[in-house]
Structures are given as structure tokens and as C-alpha cells.
Design an enzyme around this catalytic site. Structure first.
Site, short mmCIF file in Angstrom:
data_model
loop_
_atom_site.label_atom_id
_atom_site.label_comp_id
_atom_site.label_asym_id
_atom_site.label_seq_id
_atom_site.Cartn_x
_atom_site.Cartn_y
_atom_site.Cartn_z
N LYS A 121 -32.40 50.29 11.25
CA LYS A 121 -33.51 49.35 11.92
C LYS A 121 -32.87 48.46 12.48
O LYS A 121 -32.12 47.38 12.38
CB LYS A 121 -34.38 49.01 10.66
CG LYS A 121 -35.46 47.89 11.37
CD LYS A 121 -36.45 47.58 9.97
CE LYS A 121 -37.62 46.40 10.52
NZ LYS A 121 -38.42 46.13 9.31
N ASP A 226 -46.76 41.23 4.50
CA ASP A 226 -47.49 41.99 5.39
C ASP A 226 -47.55 43.44 4.75
O ASP A 226 -47.04 44.72 5.16
CB ASP A 226 -46.32 42.36 6.45
CG ASP A 226 -46.72 42.91 7.77
OD1 ASP A 226 -47.93 43.30 7.88
OD2 ASP A 226 -45.84 43.16 8.66
P1 ADP Z 1 -41.71 46.69 11.61
O1 ADP Z 1 -41.01 45.65 10.87
O2 ADP Z 1 -41.23 46.62 12.97
O3 ADP Z 1 -42.96 47.13 11.17
P2 ADP Z 1 -40.80 48.85 9.64
O4 ADP Z 1 -39.66 48.48 9.14
O5 ADP Z 1 -42.28 48.76 9.12
O6 ADP Z 1 -40.72 48.08 11.12
O7 ADP Z 1 -40.53 50.39 10.01
C1 ADP Z 1 -41.54 50.90 11.31
C2 ADP Z 1 -41.57 52.51 10.87
O8 ADP Z 1 -40.34 53.07 10.70
C3 ADP Z 1 -42.02 52.59 9.38
O9 ADP Z 1 -43.65 52.59 9.38
C4 ADP Z 1 -41.48 53.83 9.04
O10 ADP Z 1 -42.39 55.18 9.50
C5 ADP Z 1 -40.50 53.94 9.66
N1 ADP Z 1 -39.22 53.52 8.71
C6 ADP Z 1 -38.67 52.39 8.43
N2 ADP Z 1 -37.82 52.39 7.61
C7 ADP Z 1 -37.39 53.51 7.13
C8 ADP Z 1 -36.75 54.19 6.20
N3 ADP Z 1 -35.95 53.67 5.66
N4 ADP Z 1 -36.86 55.62 6.29
C9 ADP Z 1 -37.61 56.61 6.91
N5 ADP Z 1 -38.46 55.76 7.70
C10 ADP Z 1 -38.36 54.48 8.07
MG MG Z 2 -43.64 47.42 9.43
#
Ligand code: ADP
Ligand code: MG
Length: 461
Positions: A121, A226
Site C-alpha cells: 500500500k 473508518d
Molecule cells: P485507503 O486507505 O486509501 O482507503 P485501503 O487500505 O482501504 O486504502 O485499500 C483500498 C483498496 O485496496 C481496498 O478496498 C481493497 O480493495 C484493496 N486492498 C487493500 N489492502 C489489501 C490487501 N492486503 N489485499 C488485497 N486487497 C487489498
Molecule cells: Mg479504505
């Protein structure tokens, strides 16, 4: 955002040296004076200029000559530094496709040497709704040393620390693997965000599990803040995983009750609308202490026995200082206060249009064909592509240590550049002698450098 990691393979040791020099300069400068970059990088024979040109070509730095001649890192440049560090550490060897676009992040698959897949991420604080950006700019104006680089790094560190701590306490979260700069490496969740799920075999069970998580978090002294269908992943066995932790707060936060109730409401509203559970009575009914005899009333914040202090202890243990926590809290405060949980179409339109619209447009811009809330077919396709991806080699670019011309030792590089940076600072403090560049950056077409302004900038070190 496009992350063309192929470029990474062709960057030389000097490219990374100069890129890191720009990053170091950004600790105190939004735009790092060219002379300072040169001074920190201290390449021989006018090397910095040539390298900067190459970095500009690949969009790893941005040239700005509006006030003085200087550079700043782009998100891409920062991504490359983090990815390079991870590759050098042996955390992963290849970057694959983008699997998610959040409000303030990009998520990619990465592959380890043994072929197993992880997720990274890349935090992008500042890329958010226009309204929030504005309020953040107002805030940033008063604190010049705060920039997106710093805040994105803090967000990543906080997220990583929490993921680790929550995992250790048995919460269903991704496995936290590593963290560098604004990048968090974690296990890949083989599921889909709840927002994409139209049918569940046992919605009541999933609902109870999710609501139970909010309560369990509070018992550990935490509120997610959140907690909604975008941040809950669900797999084929209907196992729930929570993600996205940079905004978590302690139950001792002055608005704790409000955040807790908001998290609960988000889940109640979503399950009520999407899965037709009869929860209407509980929605917005935070004054429910007398209704407990009914059995299944909404969780009540005041009746949960909480272990206050968990957050502080865990963060302190991870090296995330109180000051950093405060810095981040201030930054995300406005957004948290303005944000409400998104829900089905009608609700999102009414509640937080700007944010929802921005999330959608980000998806459209960054990932053609990928929508926040897909129809059945899109979801099926999505599932299939997710599944297919796991068995196929997904990675677009591999970083083979032997292939790269020169393998940069990150720690050594940082050490030596830090030395140069200290020398540059000392030179300024010694007597205002202009830092004359050995290889002055030639400003092509823009305004020429203003040494006096640069001096002033350097003086703030
Ligand atoms: P933000 O903080 O920008 O909202 P998120 O952590 O919610 O970011 O991640 C955004 C999207 O990425 C999630 O809705 C999911 O679809 C995907 N995602 C995030 N982390 C993972 C993970 N560990 N494995 C698979 N998909 C992930
Ligand atoms: Mg998110």
C-alpha cells in the site's frame, strides 16, 4: 496512478543518489534548491545536472523555478525509493498489477522470490476530496515543514504498527510484513471489499461478526474511525478481514463516543440496505442503554469495558512518537469530522457526495473499467481475475540483483548523503558564503536562480 516499475531497472547508482538527495532536501524544503541537491549528492564532474535531467525525463522529480531553481520528488520518485529499499532488503522482487485505489493510497501486488504474492500500500496523503485538500492546505500553510512526504510516511508507519499490534492480539487483519517511507507491505487478502458483495449466505452471521469487531476493538481501547464496507474484506467462506488503519483513535479521544457510534451506524445502515436486515430501529439510536433486554440492540460505547492506553503503548513500542501522532491527528481531524460512512447509492448521494465522487473518479482515471461498486458481472470478473492472478505469474517487472548494474546499499548511501547534508548545513551556518555549485544546474527557459533566495532557504536548516 501509473507505476511503471520497468524504469527502476535502468536507474543507476547515481540516479538513486541524486533522488535520495532530493528526498533529504525535502525535509526542510518544499522545493529543494538545485545547488543543495548538488551539494548533498556531491557527484563529480557536473554529474548532478545530467542525473536530474534523467530523473525529470522519468517523472521522478519535478522542476520548479517559480521562486528559485529547484526540485521536488514526485509520488513516483518516492515510490521508487521505497520499492528499491524493499527490493534491496529482499522483501519482494517484483511489482505487479494494481489491485486497489483508496481515497489516499494505491495498492499493488508484489511477488517474492519464491513466487508468493504480497500486497503493498503506497500512502498518498493529500490525494483526497477537494474539500479536505483545501482544509489541509490551510493547515499546511502554517506548518511549512509538513509536506505530503512526511504525512504519507507517518500514515504508513501508523498503519503498519497497528496492523502488527492488531494481528498479535488476534484481530483479523492482513499480516504486516514491512514498512519503508510511505509503503506498507502486507499479506494479500484473497477476498473482495464488502461494498462489492451483493449476496451473502448468512448475512446475520457476518453482520454479528463485524459488529463484534467494533466492540472488540473498543475493549482493546481502539476505534477504527473508518469502519465501513470499503474497509472490510470478505472471502468466499465469508471470513471477514479489516483493513485501513491510519485514522484509528484511542477510546480516550474526546470524540471517541461519536466515532464509535458512527462506525456502528455505518455497518447498521449498510446491512439494513444491502441485505435487508431489519436494523432500522437501531440506526442513529445511540441512546439505547435501556433496550438491552431486547437482546440484539446496538452496542453501547459506555457499557463496554475498555482497556485505555493500548493505542499509546503500541504506538510507542513501534517508535511512532506522541508528536507524530499529534501531527497526524491534526491533519486527519478535519476529514474525519467531515467524513461520514458511505452507503448505498441514495445515501452516498446525500451524505458525502464530494468524497464518493472523487473515489469514483479516481477509479475511473486510474483504472479504466474498475468501478467502486460493480454490477454482478464486474464482480464476477473481478473475482476471476483475482483468482487467475494467483496462479499466474502476475508481475510486470522483476528486479534481479544480478541484472542491475550496480546494487545500491541503501544504508550506506543514506549515511554518506547525510554527511553531505550536514556539511552543507555547516557551510551555511559558518558565514553565509554562497553555496556555489560545482555544476550549477542550468535553468532552461525558466527564471534563473536567485542566490539570495536560496541562501534564505538554506538558512532555515
Ligand atoms: P485507503 O486507505 O486509501 O482507503 P485501503 O487500505 O482501504 O486504502 O485499500 C483500498 C483498496 O485496496 C481496498 O478496498 C481493497 O480493495 C484493496 N486492498 C487493500 N489492502 C489489501 C490487501 N492486503 N489485499 C488485497 N486487497 C487489498
Ligand atoms: Mg479504505
Amino acid at each position: 496512478m501509473k507505476l511503471d516499475v520497468n524504469v527502476l531497472r535502468y536507474l543507476s547508482k547515481d540516479d538513486f543518489r541524486v533522488l535520495t538527495a532530493v528526498e533529504m532536501g525535502m525535509r526542510n524544503h518544499e522545493i529543494v534548491p538545485s545547488e543543495l541537491v548538488d551539494r548533498i549528492a556531491s557527484l563529480k564532474h557536473g554529474g548532478t545536472y545530467k542525473v536530474l535531467k534523467n530523473l525529470l525525463k522519468h517523472k521522478l522529480v519535478h522542476h520548479d523555478s517559480s521562486k528559485y531553481d529547484g526540485f521536488r520528488l514526485t509520488y513516483l520518485g518516492y515510490d521508487f525509493l521505497a520499492i528499491k529499499t524493499m527490493v534491496n532488503r529482499g522483501v519482494f522482487t517484483a511489482v505487479g498489477r494494481q489491485i486497489g485505489v483508496g481515497k489516499e493510497s494505491d495498492i499493488f501486488e508484489v511477488a517474492k522470490e519464491d513466487g508468493s504474492i504480497l500486497a503493498i500500500k503506497l500512502h498518498r496523503l493529500g490525494r483526497t476530496s477537494f474539500r479536505a485538500v483545501k482544509s489541509k492546505r490551510d493547515y499546511l500553510r502554517h506548518r511549512r515543514s509538513f509536506n505530503w512526504l512526511y504525512l504519507s510516511r507517518l500514515a504508513a508507519l501508523k498503519e503498519f504498527s497497528f496492523m502488527k499490534a492488531l494481528e498479535e492480539h488476534g484481530f483479523p487483519v492482513p499480516n504486516a510484513v514491512d514498512c519503508n517511507r510511505h509503503c506498507v507491505v502486507m499479506s494479500l487478502i484473497h477476498g473482495y471489499p464488502l461494498v462489492q458483495v451483493r449476496e451473502l449466505q448468512s448475512p446475520e452471521v457476518v453482520f454479528d461478526r463485524i459488529l463484534g469487531l467494533i466492540v472488540h476493538l473498543a475493549e482493546h481501547g481502539l476505534i477504527h474511525c473508518d469502519f465501513n464496507e470499503f474497509n472490510i474484506m470478505i472471502d468466499d467462506e465469508e471470513k471477514v478481514t479489516m483493513i485501513d488503519f491510519p485514522q484509528m483513535v484511542s477510546v480516550s479521544h474526546r470524540n471517541a463516543q461519536m466515532y464509535f457510534d458512527r462506525d456502528v451506524d455505518c455497518i447498521l445502515k449498510f446491512f439494513s440496505k444491502r441485505f435487508n436486515l431489519s436494523l432500522e430501529e437501531q440506526i442513529d439510536n445511540t441512546d439505547n442503554s435501556e433496550e438491552d433486554s431486547e437482546g440484539s440492540s446496538r452496542p453501547c460505547f459506555s457499557s463496554i469495558s475498555k482497556s485505555v492506553g493500548f493505542l499509546d503503548r503500541e504506538l510507542a513500542a513501534s517508535g511512532f512518537t506522541r508528536k507524530e501522532q499529534d501531527d497526524m491527528d491534526k491533519f486527519v481531524k478535519e476529514e474525519k469530522d467531515q467524513d461520514q460512512c458511505s452507503d448505498d447509492e441514495e445515501d452516498s448521494a446525500g451524505m458525502d457526495e464530494t468524497i464518493v465522487r472523487d473515489v469514483v473518479s479516481l477509479h475511473l482515471l486510474d483504472q479504466p473499467g474498475h468501478t467502486v461498486e460493480g454490477n454482478e458481472e464486474e464482480i464476477k470478473e473481478n473475482r476471476q481475475s483475482c483468482e487467475g492472478q494467483l496462479s499466474e505469474p502476475c508481475c510486470e517487472a522483476h528486479f534481479n540483483e544480478d541484472e542491475s548494474e550496480e546494487n545500491v546499499n541503501d544504508t550506506e548511501l543514506v549515511k554518506s548523503l547525510n554527511k553531505q547534508r550536514r556539511r552543507a548545513i555547516a557551510a551555511v551556518h559558518r558565514g553565509g558564503k554562497t553555496i556555489a555549485s560545482r555544476n550549477s544546474y542550468k535553468d532552461k527557459g525558466g527564471r534563473s536562480s536567485h542566490n539570495s533566495k536560496i541562501q534564505k532557504q538554506l538558512g532555515s536548516w
